[in-house]
Design a protein around this motif. Structure first.
Motif, PDB file in Angstrom:
ATOM      1  N   TRP A 897     -12.745  44.372  91.116  1.00  0.00           N
ATOM      2  CA  TRP A 897     -12.249  43.301  90.266  1.00  0.00           C
ATOM      3  C   TRP A 897     -12.501  41.865  90.761  1.00  0.00           C
ATOM      4  O   TRP A 897     -13.046  40.936  90.208  1.00  0.00           O
ATOM      5  N   GLN A 900     -15.678  40.088  89.629  1.00  0.00           N
ATOM      6  CA  GLN A 900     -15.760  39.554  88.251  1.00  0.00           C
ATOM      7  C   GLN A 900     -14.957  38.259  87.875  1.00  0.00           C
ATOM      8  O   GLN A 900     -14.731  37.666  86.873  1.00  0.00           O
ATOM      9  N   ASN A 920      -3.374  37.335  91.221  1.00  0.00           N
ATOM     10  CA  ASN A 920      -3.953  38.674  90.785  1.00  0.00           C
ATOM     11  C   ASN A 920      -3.625  39.743  92.202  1.00  0.00           C
ATOM     12  O   ASN A 920      -3.427  40.893  91.711  1.00  0.00           O
ATOM     13  N   GLN A 924      -1.706  43.258  91.564  1.00  0.00           N
ATOM     14  CA  GLN A 924      -2.469  44.464  92.009  1.00  0.00           C
ATOM     15  C   GLN A 924      -1.667  45.203  93.237  1.00  0.00           C
ATOM     16  O   GLN A 924      -1.630  46.188  93.088  1.00  0.00           O
TER      17      GLN A 924
END
Ligand SMILES: [Zn+2]
Length: 995
Positions: A897, A900, A920, A924
Motif C-alpha cells: 500500500w 499507492q 495509515n 494497519q
C-alpha cells in the motif's frame, strides 16, 4: 639509553605529587612538601643531579603551557592571586576535556595528611631496587604504569581522574606527569634540548584484513597488524619510555604489560590478578587486537630520523622473521627438508621487501617555534608550513587563539600568561599531519613482478613454492604434482584447505594463530587453548541460548528426544569454541551433563556432518536435523552478524577544528569562571575567556585515552559479556565484531552509547535497558563517563559520534563477500547517513537483500530516552513483530500500500502528509494485531510514520541520496521483520510490558 635519561624521566614524574589538587589549599607544607620530598629523598638521596634537574622545570612549563596556557605557577613569590584559588575539597568538580561537561565528585572527606600518607606509600611500593640501588629505568616505568592505579578502595575512581590543576580540571595529573616526562626526555636526548613530533603509520590495513576466508583469518589479519605496530612502538618505549607516545596511549595495554614484565623485568607481583596473566583461552586480552596502525610521539629532534629508520627496519625484520618461521612450519608439515636455495626463501625476501609500507613525518619545535624572551618567533614555522597550505592561509597563525597567545597578558599587575613554544603545538601538529599525508600520496613502492598463478587468498602475489616451475601449473594439476600446499592441506587442514595456495604474507596470516600461541606459551610458561568462534557457531548461538534459557525446545534430560540427540552427539569428540557469554553460562550455570554436552558439541558436530555431506546419506542427515529441531523447538538459526563501527570526524577532533573545540572558559572550574566574568572588565581577558581553545598534547592524550577505555574495556564487555559475540578488533576508534543475530541491535546501540558516554537517565534508563533486552548487563553510563565494575572510564563525550555498518549473513556465505558488504555498509552510514548513523544489510541466502540506513537518534537527545529514536524504534519493531499477537504480515502489506499513496509534494501542508502516513500505519498495525495489544500497536504504527517523515526531512550527503518517508518505513519494517523471525527475538515480553 643512559641512566641519565631515565633519571630525568623519574625526576619529571615526581615533580608534582599525584594528590596535589586535593591538598593544595589545605596543607601548610604546600604541595611540594609531603610526598614529593619523601620520594626525592629515597630516589635521589644526594639530590637530583644538575644535568637532570635543568630539564624538569622547562618540561613542566612547556607541558603546562601546552595544556593550560593561563595561570602560570611561577609567579614572583610563588603565591597565587586570591581570586585564582579554588577550594577543590569543597567543590570537587571535574570537566570533561572534550565537552566541558561538569562531573561532580561530591564533597570529599579525606584529610590532607591521610591522602599524603596513602600516596607516599603507594609510590614507595613501585621503587625498584637492584642490590639496594634504585633501578632508574624500572622505577620510572613502574611509576608510569602503576601510579594511576588506585591505591585505596575508598579513593575509588577519583584517583585515576585526579586533576593536574583544580582551576582547569579538564586533564588529569597523570596526563601532566606523562607529558612533563615526555618533554623532559626529549630535552635530555637532544644536544640542543629540542623536542620534535614524530608521526608514523604502517599499512596496508583494510585490504590485508579483508583478505580472509574464515573468522580465524579475519582475527589473524587484525591481530598481526596490531602486534606489528607494537614492534615499532617498542623501539620508542625502550629508548624514550612509553609516555613519549601521545597516540595511542599505551598504559594498560596487555601487550605493553607483557613487555614490562618479561623484557623490562618489573616484579611479577605488580601484575597480580591481571587477566592476561591468567586466562588460558583466547578470552585472554593478549589475543585482542588493540593497537592502531599509526602513532604520534614526542622525541628528541636529533634522534627523530634515526628512530624512524630503526622502527621501519625493526617492523620489517620482524615480519620477515615470522614469515621464515611460517615457512619452517609449512615445510615440516609437508615433510620437505629445508635448504637455503629453496625458491620460497627468495619469494619471502621479494614479497616482504617493503612490507609493511611505512610512512613517517618529523616536525622539530626549534627552529620553527623559537623562544626569544619576549615571546615566540614563528618565522621559520611560516616558511615550513607554506608548501603544505593554500596560498595566503597561515592556519593556526591566522587564528584568534594565536593573536591572544602570542603576547603576554597581565591581570591585577600579575603575570597571567606568558608565551612559550609549547603553545604552538597545534600548528606543529597540523604541519605534521599535512606532511604525513603528502608522504603517503607519493607511494614509492614499486609493483612486484609476479609470474604464473597467484595466491588464492589475495590474488596478488605468487604462492610460496619449493619449485619455481610449479607456479605455471593450473589449479587442476597441482594435486597430482604434489605442491608444498597440497601436502600441507593433507596433513594440516587448518593451515591450508584443499586447493589453497598462499603467498608469504597470506601464509603468515594463516599460521599467525599457531605462531602467536607459541609465543605466549613460551613467555608465560603455560598452555594456551586457542580458538576462534566460527560463523556457524555464532549463528547457532542464538538457538542454543534460547534453548538454555528455557525460551524454546526442551532441556529435560528425561525427554526421549533430548536423550536421543545427546547419544547421537556422543561420538563427536570435538567441542566447538563458543562465544564467551555462552561458555561462561555453561561453566557457571546449573545444567545437566546431557544439556551441556549438546550445547558444547552441536556446532562442531553439525560442521562435521556438513563437510561429510557427500558420504552421509540424505536420510541419515534428515533424521539428525529432525531430532535437533525437536529438541531446540525450532530450526537452528543459520544467520549471524558482523559489525564495523568507527568514530566520526577523528581528523577534526584531533586537529581541534572549530566545531570540535571548547572555549577556554568552558574548561575552567566554575569558581574561576565566575571570578573572571564578574570581576574583570579587562578586554583582552574577556576575549581570552571566550576564545576557542586550540588543541594540546593533553587533549590528544584525552582523546587517545578515551578511545583506549572504549576499545580495551567497554567494547569487549559489551560484545562478549553483555552480548553473545566475539570481538575481532578494537583499537583506536575502530571496532570489528561478530555477534549472534538476536544480539545485533543491542550490541549496536550499546556500542554507540558507550562510545559517547551517553545514556537515558532516570526512569528512561530502566526502559532503555529493558528495550535493549540486556537488563542484567547494565553499565553506569553518563556525562561522558562509564563505570564498569569498580572503575570509571572517561570516554569521548556527548559531542563525539560514531557510525556503524552491520551485515546479517548466512553462515555459509563466503566471508570475503560479507566483508565487502560490511565495508560498503559502513561507508553508507558515513555518507548517506551523514555520519552518526548506522546501516544494516541483511543478505538473504536466497539472494535477496534488505537494508536500512538511518541516523542513530534522529534529532533527538538519547539522554531523554531511546524509545522514539530510530534505533529505539527498530528495537521496538523487532519486539513487536516477534510477538505472536502482531502479524508479521504488517511488514509485507506495507510494501503493497505504501507505493499507492500520493507523493509528499502533492500536499501543500507537510503536516497533512505526516498525518496521512501516521494514520495509515496506525490503522494497519492495529488491524494486524490480535487481542488486547491493539492500542499499543496503533501507537507504534503512528510513531513509525512520524519518525519516517522526520528522517526524510533530515539533511543527507549527497543530496540526491535522500530517502523518502515511505522508503524509510519499508526499510525499518523489512529489517525488523527479518530480525523478528522465529527464535531470533525475545518474543512478546517487552511488547506487553511497555507502558
Ligand atoms: Zn596472498
Amino acid at each position: 639509553m643512559t641512566d641519565s635519561l631515565w633519571q630525568t624521566k623519574l625526576a619529571a614524574w615526581i615533580h608534582d605529587p599525584a594528590e596535589k589538587a586535593l591538598v593544595l589549599l589545605r596543607d601548610p607544607a604546600g604541595h611540594e612538601g609531603g610526598t614529593v620530598r619523601k620520594l626525592r629523598q629515597q630516589i635521589f638521596p644526594d639530590g637530583i643531579p644538575a644535568a637532570v634537574k635543568q630539564h624538569i622545570h622547562p618540561a613542566d612549563r612547556w607541558a603546562a603551557a601546552a595544556d593550560r596556557p593561563q595561570f602560570p605557577q611561577d609567579q614572583d613569590g610563588g603565591r597565587y592571586q586570591k581570586w585564582t584559588q579554588v577550594n577543590f575539597a569543597e567543590q570537587p568538580i571535574l570537566k570533561h576535556p572534550l565537552t566541558g561537561e561538569e562531573y561532580d565528585l561530591k564533597k570529599m572527606e579525606l584529610e590532607p595528611a591521610q591522602l599524603k600518607a596513602i600516596s607516599t606509600d603507594h609510590f614507595q611500593r613501585f621503587i625498584v631496587r637492584d642490590n639496594g640501588a634504585v633501578d632508574w629505568k624500572k622505577t620510572a616505568l613502574a611509576f608510569w604504569r602503576f601510579g594511576p592505579e588506585s591505591p585505596a578502595s575508598d579513593l575509588g575512581a577519583l584517583w585515576q581522574l585526579l586533576p593536574a590543576d583544580t582551576r582547569v580540571p579538564d586533564h588529569t595529573i597523570w596526563n601532566h606527569l606523562d607529558l612533563t616526562s615526555a618533554f623532559a626526555s626529549a630535552f635530555a636526548g637532544d644536544p640542543e634540548h629540542n623536542p620534535a613530533l614524530l608521526a608514523m603509520s604502517f599499512g596496508p590495513v583494510q585490504d590485508f584484513i579483508a583478505q580472509a576466508r574464515t573468522t580465524s583469518d579475519l582475527w589473524a589479519g587484525s591481530h598481526l597488524l596490531s602486534r606489528l605496530a607494537w614492534e615499532g612502538l617498542k623501539v620508542i618505549c625502550e629508548q624514550l619510555g612509553p609516555d613519549a607516545v601521545i597516540f595511542p596511549q599505551l598504559r594498560g595495554v596487555p601487550q605493553v604489560d607483557l613487555w614490562l614484565l618479561k623484557e623490562v623485568g618489573l616484579p611479577e607481583h605488580y601484575f597480580d590478578g591481571a587477566d592476561w596473566l591468567n586466562r588460558q583461552t583466547d578470552a585472554n586480552p593478549l589475543f585482542a587486537a588493540a593497537l592502531p596502525n599509526k602513532l604520534v610521539a614526542i622525541v628528541p629532534a636529533a634522534l627523530g630520523v634515526e628512530l624512524a629508520r630503526q622502527i621501519t627496519d625493526t617492523v620489517r625484520a620482524w615480519v620477515k622473521e615470522k614469515a621464515e618461521a611460517t615457512l619452517t612450519e609449512l615445510l615440516k608439515a609437508a615433510g620437505v627438508t629445508d635448504a637455503p636455495d629453496l625458491y620460497a626463501h627468495a619469494q619471502i625476501t621479494a614479497q616482504l621487501e617493503n612490507f609493511p609500507e611505512v610512512h613517517w613525518a618529523l616536525v622539530p619545535f626549534a627552529p620553527l617555534a623559537r623562544e626569544t624572551g619576549q615571546g615566540v618567533d614563528v618565522k621559520e614555522l611560516e616558511a615550513a608550513q607554506a608548501p603544505f597550505r593554500p596560498v595566503g592561509d597561515r592556519g593556526f597563525l591566522d587564528g584568534d587563539a594565536w593573536k591572544l597567545l602570542s603576547r603576554e597578558m597581565t591581570v591585577d599587575g600579575a603575570r597571567f600568561y606568558h608565551p612559550n613554544p609549547g603553545v604552538l603545538y597545534p600548528a606543529l601538529y597540523d604541519l605534521l599531519d599535512r606532511m604525513q599525508a603528502a608522504a603517503k600520496a607519493v607511494r614509492p613502492f614499486p609493483q612486484l613482478e609476479q609470474t604464473g598463478y597467484r595466491c588464492s587468498l589475495c590474488g596478488e602475489r605468487e604462492w610460496l613454492t619449493t619449485d619455481r616451475e610449479q607456479l605455471a601449473l593450473p589449479p587442476g594439476e597441482r594435486q597430482e604434482r604434489k605442491t608444498l600446499w597440497t601436502s600441507v592441506a593433507e596433513r594440516k587442514p587448518s593451515w591450508a584447505r584443499k586447493g589453497e595456495h598462499l603467498c608469504a604474507p597470506c601464509a603468515l596470516k594463516r599460521l599467525w594463530p599457531s605462531l602467536f600461541v607459541r609465543e605466549i606459551e613460551d613467555l608465560l610458561d603455560r598452555d594456551m587453548r586457542r580458538y576462534v568462534v566460527s560463523t556457524h557457531t555464532m549463528a547457532l548461538a542464538t538457538s542454543l541460548w534460547n534453548w538454555l534459557q528455557g525460551h524454546a525446545g526442551k532441556t529435560d534430560i528425561m525427554d526421549r528426544d533430548v536423550g536421543k540427540l545427546a547419544s547421537q552427539i556422543e561420538g563427536a569428540t570435538e567441542r566447538a569454541a563458543l562465544p564467551r557469554k555462552m561458555a561462561d553460562e555453561l561453566r557457571w550455570g546449573q545444567y545437566p551433563a546431557h544439556v551441556r554436552r549438546i550445547a558444547e558439541r552441536l556446532p562442531a558436530w553439525l560442521d562435521t556432518l556438513r563437510e561429510a555431506e557427500d558420504s552421509v546419506d540424505d536420510d541419515a542427515l534428515q533424521g539428525v536435523t529432525g531430532s535437533i529441531e525437536k529438541v531446540l523447538g525450532q530450526k537452528p538459526e543459520a544467520y549471524y552478524a558482523l559489525i564495523m563501527l568507527d568514530g566520526d570526524k577523528m581528523g577534526a577532533w584531533l586537529s581541534g577544528d572549530e566545531n570540535y573545540s571548547l572555549t577556554y572558559q568552558d574548561t575552567w572550574h566554575p569558581q574561576i569562571r565566575a571570578a573572571i566574568a564578574g570581576k574583570f572588565q579587562q578586554a583582552d581577558l574577556q576575549s581570552y575567556a571566550k576564545a576557542q581553545r586550540p588543541v594540546s598534547p593533553a587533549r590528544h592524550i584525552a582523546i587517545s585515552s578515551a578511545l583506549n577505555s572504549f576499545a580495551l574495556h567497554l567494547a569487549p564487555y559489551i560484545v562478549e559479556t553483555v552480548c553473545k559475540g566475539k570481538l575481532i578488533y578494537a583499537g583506536g576508534d575502530d571496532v570489528l565484531a561478530m555477534v549472534s543475530v538476536d544480539d545485533l541491535l543491542p550490541a549496536l546501540a550499546l556500542l554507540r552509547l558507550a562510545y559517547s558516554g551517553v545514556f537515558p537517565t532516570g526512569d528512561a534508563a530502566d526502559h532503555a535497558w529493558r528495550l535493549l533486552g540486556v537488563d542484567d548487563g547494565r553499565l553506569d553510563i553518563r556525562k561522558g563517563h562509564v563505570r564498569l565494575r569498580d572503575r570509571l572510564y572517561r570516554v569521548m563525550g556527548r559531542e563525539a559520534t560514531a557510525s556503524a555498518g552491520a551485515v546479517v549473513a548466512h553462515h555459509s556465505t563466503p566471508l570475503g563477500a560479507v566483508l565487502r558488504q560490511l565495508r560498503d555498509a559502513e561507508k553508507q552510514a558515513k555518507n548517506r547517513g551523514d555520519r552518526d548513523a548506522f546501516a544494516i544489510r541483511v543478505l538473504k541466502r536466497s539472494g535477496g537483500r534488505v537494508e536500512l540506513v538511518s541516523r542513530w537518534f534522529g534529532g533527538l537527545d538519547p539522554a531523554q530516552g531511546l524509545e522514539s529514536t530510530p534505533i529505539g524504534m527498530l528495537l521496538r519493531l523487532q519486539e513487536a513483530l516477534a510477538n505472536p499477537q502482531l502479524s508479521r504480515r504488517v511488514a509485507y502489506l506495507a510494501q503493497t500500500w505504501l507505493p499507492q499513496l500520493p507523493p509528499p509534494d502533492e500536499f501543500s501542508d507537510p503536516a497533512l502528509y505526516e498525518k496521512l502516513l501516521a494514520d495509515n500505519l496506525a490503522y494497519q498495525f492495529a488491524r494486524q494485531c490480535q487481542g488486547n495489544d491493539k492500542p499499543r500497536a496503533n501507537d507504534l504504527g503512528r510513531g513509525l510514520g512520524k519518525l519516517a517523515v522526520a528522517l526524510a526531512a533530515s539533511p543527507t550527503k549527497p543530496e540526491e541520496d535522500r530517502g523518502a518517508a515511505p522508503d524509510f518505513i519499508r526499510d525499518f519494517l523489512a529489517v525488523a521483520e527479518f530480525l523478528a523471525r522465529e527464535g531470533r527475538a525475545d518474543s512478546g515480553k517487552e511488547f506487553n510490558r511497555h507502558d
